[in-house]
Motif scaffolding. Structure first.
Motif, PDB file in Angstrom:
ATOM      1  N   THR A 117       0.806  -1.240   0.000  1.00 35.85           N
ATOM      2  CA  THR A 117       0.000   0.000   0.000  1.00 35.85           C
ATOM      3  C   THR A 117       0.836   1.285   0.000  1.00 35.85           C
ATOM      4  OG1 THR A 117      -0.156   0.119   2.426  1.00 35.85           O
ATOM      5  CG2 THR A 117      -1.860  -1.160   1.293  1.00 35.85           C
ATOM      6  N   TRP A 118       2.153   1.177  -0.246  1.00 37.88           N
ATOM      7  CA  TRP A 118       2.983   2.399  -0.275  1.00 37.88           C
ATOM      8  C   TRP A 118       2.495   3.311  -1.411  1.00 37.88           C
ATOM      9  CZ3 TRP A 118       8.502   2.726  -2.670  1.00 37.88           C
ATOM     10  CH2 TRP A 118       9.100   3.957  -2.348  1.00 37.88           C
ATOM     11  N   ASP A 174      -0.245  -5.036   3.804  1.00 39.80           N
ATOM     12  CA  ASP A 174       1.003  -4.446   4.297  1.00 39.80           C
ATOM     13  C   ASP A 174       0.893  -2.924   4.324  1.00 39.80           C
ATOM     14  OD1 ASP A 174       4.086  -4.929   4.764  1.00 39.80           O
ATOM     15  OD2 ASP A 174       3.912  -3.210   3.419  1.00 39.80           O
ATOM     16  N   SER A 181      12.973  -4.933   8.623  1.00 40.53           N
ATOM     17  CA  SER A 181      12.896  -4.685   7.187  1.00 40.53           C
ATOM     18  C   SER A 181      14.180  -3.986   6.765  1.00 40.53           C
ATOM     19  CB  SER A 181      11.673  -3.800   6.901  1.00 40.53           C
ATOM     20  OG  SER A 181      11.619  -3.463   5.536  1.00 40.53           O
ATOM     21  N   ASN A 182      14.640  -4.278   5.576  1.00 45.55           N
ATOM     22  CA  ASN A 182      15.853  -3.649   5.035  1.00 45.55           C
ATOM     23  C   ASN A 182      17.098  -3.976   5.859  1.00 45.55           C
ATOM     24  OD1 ASN A 182      14.689  -2.081   2.767  1.00 45.55           O
ATOM     25  ND2 ASN A 182      13.535  -1.100   4.414  1.00 45.55           N
ATOM     26  N   GLN A 209      11.668  -8.036   5.749  1.00 45.11           N
ATOM     27  CA  GLN A 209      11.003  -7.570   4.523  1.00 45.11           C
ATOM     28  C   GLN A 209      12.027  -6.772   3.717  1.00 45.11           C
ATOM     29  OE1 GLN A 209       7.705  -4.297   3.403  1.00 45.11           O
ATOM     30  NE2 GLN A 209       6.827  -5.975   4.596  1.00 45.11           N
ATOM     31  N   SER A 249       8.510  -4.382  -3.457  1.00 44.25           N
ATOM     32  CA  SER A 249       8.733  -3.945  -4.848  1.00 44.25           C
ATOM     33  C   SER A 249       8.915  -5.131  -5.799  1.00 44.25           C
ATOM     34  CB  SER A 249       9.933  -2.986  -4.942  1.00 44.25           C
ATOM     35  OG  SER A 249       9.765  -1.879  -4.085  1.00 44.25           O
ATOM     36  N   LEU A 303       7.339  -5.948  -8.321  1.00 40.20           N
ATOM     37  CA  LEU A 303       7.087  -5.608  -9.738  1.00 40.20           C
ATOM     38  C   LEU A 303       8.027  -4.492 -10.213  1.00 40.20           C
ATOM     39  CD1 LEU A 303       3.173  -5.587  -9.514  1.00 40.20           C
ATOM     40  CD2 LEU A 303       4.649  -7.449 -10.268  1.00 40.20           C
ATOM     41  N   SER A 311       8.474  -1.625  -8.480  1.00 40.85           N
ATOM     42  CA  SER A 311       8.074  -0.402  -7.795  1.00 40.85           C
ATOM     43  C   SER A 311       7.359   0.651  -8.641  1.00 40.85           C
ATOM     44  CB  SER A 311       9.259   0.247  -7.059  1.00 40.85           C
ATOM     45  OG  SER A 311       8.777   0.978  -5.972  1.00 40.85           O
ATOM     46  N   ILE A 350       4.333  -8.711  -1.767  1.00 37.31           N
ATOM     47  CA  ILE A 350       3.266  -7.744  -1.460  1.00 37.31           C
ATOM     48  C   ILE A 350       3.134  -6.707  -2.579  1.00 37.31           C
ATOM     49  CG2 ILE A 350       3.095  -8.002   1.054  1.00 37.31           C
ATOM     50  CD1 ILE A 350       5.274  -5.845   1.348  1.00 37.31           C
ATOM     51  N   LYS A 392       1.903  -3.857  -4.789  1.00 37.13           N
ATOM     52  CA  LYS A 392       0.972  -2.741  -4.527  1.00 37.13           C
ATOM     53  C   LYS A 392       0.102  -2.514  -5.743  1.00 37.13           C
ATOM     54  CE  LYS A 392      -0.170   1.663  -5.430  1.00 37.13           C
ATOM     55  NZ  LYS A 392      -0.268   2.327  -6.756  1.00 37.13           N
ATOM     56  N   SER A 393      -1.173  -2.308  -5.516  1.00 40.10           N
ATOM     57  CA  SER A 393      -2.022  -1.849  -6.612  1.00 40.10           C
ATOM     58  C   SER A 393      -3.258  -1.163  -6.061  1.00 40.10           C
ATOM     59  CB  SER A 393      -2.450  -3.014  -7.508  1.00 40.10           C
ATOM     60  OG  SER A 393      -3.202  -2.490  -8.586  1.00 40.10           O
ATOM     61  N   THR A 394      -3.711  -0.145  -6.807  1.00 40.52           N
ATOM     62  CA  THR A 394      -5.015   0.440  -6.503  1.00 40.52           C
ATOM     63  C   THR A 394      -5.965   0.201  -7.683  1.00 40.52           C
ATOM     64  OG1 THR A 394      -4.098   2.555  -7.223  1.00 40.52           O
ATOM     65  CG2 THR A 394      -4.294   2.220  -4.854  1.00 40.52           C
ATOM     66  N   HIS A 439      -5.603  -5.075 -11.649  1.00 40.23           N
ATOM     67  CA  HIS A 439      -4.292  -5.551 -11.178  1.00 40.23           C
ATOM     68  C   HIS A 439      -4.411  -6.300  -9.857  1.00 40.23           C
ATOM     69  CE1 HIS A 439      -1.912  -2.334 -13.661  1.00 40.23           C
ATOM     70  NE2 HIS A 439      -2.244  -3.386 -14.380  1.00 40.23           N
ATOM     71  N   GLU A 446      -5.676  -9.691 -10.720  1.00 42.02           N
ATOM     72  CA  GLU A 446      -4.653 -10.400 -11.511  1.00 42.02           C
ATOM     73  C   GLU A 446      -3.499 -10.860 -10.608  1.00 42.02           C
ATOM     74  OE1 GLU A 446      -3.367  -8.018 -14.910  1.00 42.02           O
ATOM     75  OE2 GLU A 446      -1.318  -8.718 -14.587  1.00 42.02           O
ATOM     76  N   ASN A 447      -3.049  -9.977  -9.725  1.00 42.54           N
ATOM     77  CA  ASN A 447      -1.900 -10.317  -8.876  1.00 42.54           C
ATOM     78  C   ASN A 447      -2.236 -11.476  -7.937  1.00 42.54           C
ATOM     79  OD1 ASN A 447      -0.653  -8.241 -10.175  1.00 42.54           O
ATOM     80  ND2 ASN A 447      -0.812  -6.774  -8.494  1.00 42.54           N
TER      81      ASN A 447
HETATM   82  P1  NDP Z   1       5.489  -2.836  -6.685  1.00 40.96           P
HETATM   83  O1  NDP Z   1       6.674  -3.569  -7.176  1.00 40.96           O
HETATM   84  O2  NDP Z   1       4.439  -3.562  -5.957  1.00 40.96           O
HETATM   85  O3  NDP Z   1       4.870  -2.055  -7.927  1.00 40.96           O
HETATM   86  C1  NDP Z   1       3.759  -1.228  -7.795  1.00 40.96           C
HETATM   87  C2  NDP Z   1       3.463  -0.631  -9.155  1.00 40.96           C
HETATM   88  O4  NDP Z   1       3.112  -1.675 -10.067  1.00 40.96           O
HETATM   89  C3  NDP Z   1       2.303   0.338  -9.134  1.00 40.96           C
HETATM   90  O5  NDP Z   1       2.615   1.400 -10.023  1.00 40.96           O
HETATM   91  C4  NDP Z   1       1.133  -0.487  -9.654  1.00 40.96           C
HETATM   92  O6  NDP Z   1       0.203   0.341 -10.319  1.00 40.96           O
HETATM   93  C5  NDP Z   1       1.825  -1.405 -10.638  1.00 40.96           C
HETATM   94  N1  NDP Z   1       1.162  -2.712 -10.785  1.00 40.96           N
HETATM   95  C6  NDP Z   1       0.577  -3.475  -9.824  1.00 40.96           C
HETATM   96  N2  NDP Z   1       0.122  -4.637 -10.330  1.00 40.96           N
HETATM   97  C7  NDP Z   1       0.418  -4.608 -11.651  1.00 40.96           C
HETATM   98  C8  NDP Z   1       0.205  -5.519 -12.699  1.00 40.96           C
HETATM   99  N3  NDP Z   1      -0.381  -6.704 -12.495  1.00 40.96           N
HETATM  100  N4  NDP Z   1       0.634  -5.169 -13.937  1.00 40.96           N
HETATM  101  C9  NDP Z   1       1.242  -3.981 -14.147  1.00 40.96           C
HETATM  102  N5  NDP Z   1       1.492  -3.073 -13.188  1.00 40.96           N
HETATM  103  C10 NDP Z   1       1.079  -3.391 -11.948  1.00 40.96           C
HETATM  104  O7  NDP Z   1       6.050  -1.602  -5.820  1.00 40.96           O
HETATM  105  P2  NDP Z   1       6.124  -1.082  -4.341  1.00 40.96           P
HETATM  106  O8  NDP Z   1       7.413  -0.371  -4.248  1.00 40.96           O
HETATM  107  O9  NDP Z   1       4.885  -0.376  -3.995  1.00 40.96           O
HETATM  108  O10 NDP Z   1       6.267  -2.395  -3.437  1.00 40.96           O
HETATM  109  C11 NDP Z   1       5.172  -3.154  -2.984  1.00 40.96           C
HETATM  110  C12 NDP Z   1       4.899  -2.926  -1.513  1.00 40.96           C
HETATM  111  O11 NDP Z   1       6.022  -3.303  -0.712  1.00 40.96           O
HETATM  112  C13 NDP Z   1       4.685  -1.464  -1.110  1.00 40.96           C
HETATM  113  O12 NDP Z   1       3.456  -0.962  -1.550  1.00 40.96           O
HETATM  114  C14 NDP Z   1       4.873  -1.551   0.370  1.00 40.96           C
HETATM  115  O13 NDP Z   1       3.720  -2.104   0.982  1.00 40.96           O
HETATM  116  C15 NDP Z   1       6.072  -2.494   0.456  1.00 40.96           C
HETATM  117  N6  NDP Z   1       7.371  -1.773   0.454  1.00 40.96           N
HETATM  118  C16 NDP Z   1       8.140  -1.856   1.605  1.00 40.96           C
HETATM  119  C17 NDP Z   1       9.335  -1.199   1.685  1.00 40.96           C
HETATM  120  C18 NDP Z   1      10.129  -1.300   2.939  1.00 40.96           C
HETATM  121  O14 NDP Z   1      11.065  -0.488   3.122  1.00 40.96           O
HETATM  122  N7  NDP Z   1       9.831  -2.242   3.809  1.00 40.96           N
HETATM  123  C19 NDP Z   1       9.872  -0.384   0.569  1.00 40.96           C
HETATM  124  C20 NDP Z   1       9.036  -0.424  -0.619  1.00 40.96           C
HETATM  125  C21 NDP Z   1       7.845  -1.099  -0.647  1.00 40.96           C
HETATM  126  P3  NDP Z   1      -1.399   0.243 -10.044  1.00 40.96           P
HETATM  127  O15 NDP Z   1      -1.612   0.692  -8.624  1.00 40.96           O
HETATM  128  O16 NDP Z   1      -1.956   1.174 -11.050  1.00 40.96           O
HETATM  129  O17 NDP Z   1      -1.790  -1.179 -10.269  1.00 40.96           O
END
Ligand code: NDP
Length: 317
Positions: free
Chosen positions: A19-20, A43, A158-159, A180, A207, A209, A211, A259, A261-263, A267, A270-271
């Motif tokens: 949900t970032w 998350d 995490s990290n 994480q 991340s 996908l 990010s 995890i 992220k998508s809104t 997606h 699909e995920n």
């Molecule tokens: P992701 O790798 O999950 O990618 C998210 C992007 O991919 C968005 O732009 C989303 O757009 C797009 N997307 C989602 N599903 C699809 C799909 N099936 N096909 C094409 N595009 C798609 O990136 P995040 O960096 O957000 O990582 C995921 C999660 O991990 C975060 O949201 C957070 O919860 C966590 N995180 C934790 C961190 C930490 O420090 N612990 C750091 C970074 C992330 P759309 O919304 O339009 O679908």
């Protein structure tokens, strides 16, 4: 759905909703869509500024009476400004209040870096506390207290590099149950995964996908697009799946959680369906060959050598 099992028998769905950068009505809708689509793992983090909206979504879904609190695995993370003595439990209680929950399933130390209380994003060296001023083991003792008090059923980090994890494991009463970390075909982190496995520490891939959204925290528009890698597209075609589904399934096939992220409703659905794909040995071999040790989240934005934070991931020397 594959699950990751904790030592007390609790389980966590291997595919959860990230949900970032999703806030307000968007994240509220996404969480509701996700729960309706079958997700049982969400998350979030204090730093995402969306715990309030997620809390509203959860409360509304639970009130409908078909999905119960105990069915959903909810993770949040301690922000870097609440590492010092006496700050962890109040920070966790604040997250619980926003999420309208009385316990978290998993609480993580977001980064192995400490800021002064109230510093959201550091601008100058004095915004940091040194590792001597806020030793990670002292923060961890407060995490242990949170678990003992029943505020978080599981605790982790995490990290964290293997170096930082080993040090924490050597001093902790309760071992971290999760790390994480950023994981995807361009950053496969085999050594860190092996170490985590040897200590029964679960791994969640963030991340997965690549990010998507670019912010000032990342390197810019010329970054690689995981969804366009030819080998991933070929494997997707072979399985009649999308590239995103292959990237997610690859994580669960390696025994990790992911995890994405998508809104977007499409997606989100699909995920989740990525769970049903079975990658074969040849697919796994082709993906293993893609590793470039490429990070989207470099961590450089938290490095402050004068305060003892010069190499967040312990890999520059
Ligand atoms: P992701 O790798 O999950 O990618 C998210 C992007 O991919 C968005 O732009 C989303 O757009 C797009 N997307 C989602 N599903 C699809 C799909 N099936 N096909 C094409 N595009 C798609 O990136 P995040 O960096 O957000 O990582 C995921 C999660 O991990 C975060 O949201 C957070 O919860 C966590 N995180 C934790 C961190 C930490 O420090 N612990 C750091 C970074 C992330 P759309 O919304 O339009 O679908």
């Amino acid at each position: 759905m594959k699950t990751l099992k904790f030592s007390n028998g609790d389980t966590m769905h291997a595919i959860g909703l990230g949900t970032w950068k999703a806030t307000g009505g968007d994240v509220k809708k996404a969480v509701k869509e996700a729960l309706k689509a079958g997700y049982r793992h969400i998350d979030t983090a204090t730093a995402y500024g969306n715990e309030d909206s997620i809390g509203e979504a959860l409360a509304e879904v639970f009130a409908e009476g078909e999905i119960f609190r105990e069915d959903v695995f909810i993770t949040s993370k301690l922000w870097n400004d609440s590492h010092a003595e006496g700050q962890v439990i109040p920070a966790l209680e604040e997250s619980l209040k926003k999420l309208k929950l009385d316990y978290l399933d998993l609480y993580l130390i977001h980064w192995p870096v400490a800021f002064r209380n109230g510093v959201d994003s550091p601008k100058k060296p004095s915004d940091y506390l040194t590792p001597e001023e806020a030793p990670i083991i002292e923060t961890w003792k407060q995490m242990e207290q949170a678990k003992n008090d029943g505020l978080a059923r599981h605790i982790g980090v995490s990290n964290f590099s293997d170096i930082k994890l080993k040090e924490l494991v050597s001093k902790a009463k309760i071992k971290p149950e999760m790390n994480q970390i950023e994981l995807h075909p361009l950053l496969q982190q085999d050594n860190l995964l092996e170490y985590c496995k040897s200590e029964n520490i679960h791994v969640t891939a963030y991340s997965p996908l690549g990010s998507g959204d670019r912010s000032e925290n990342m390197k810019g528009k010329d970054e690689p697009n995981l969804l366009e890698i030819q080998a991933i597209k070929d494997i997707a075609r072979k399985h009649n799946a999308s590239a995103g589904q292959i990237l997610i399934n690859w994580q669960t096939q390696r025994g990790n959680a992911a995890i994405p992220k998508s809104t977007s409703r499409e997606h989100i659905k699909e995920n989740f369906k990525a769970a049903s794909i079975e990658l074969d040995k040849d697919d796994m071999k082709k993906i293993a060959a893609l590793d470039e040790h490429y990070r989207f989240i470099t961590g450089e934005f938290f490095e402050e050598p004068s305060k003892g934070y010069k190499d967040i991931y312990d890999e520059k020397s």
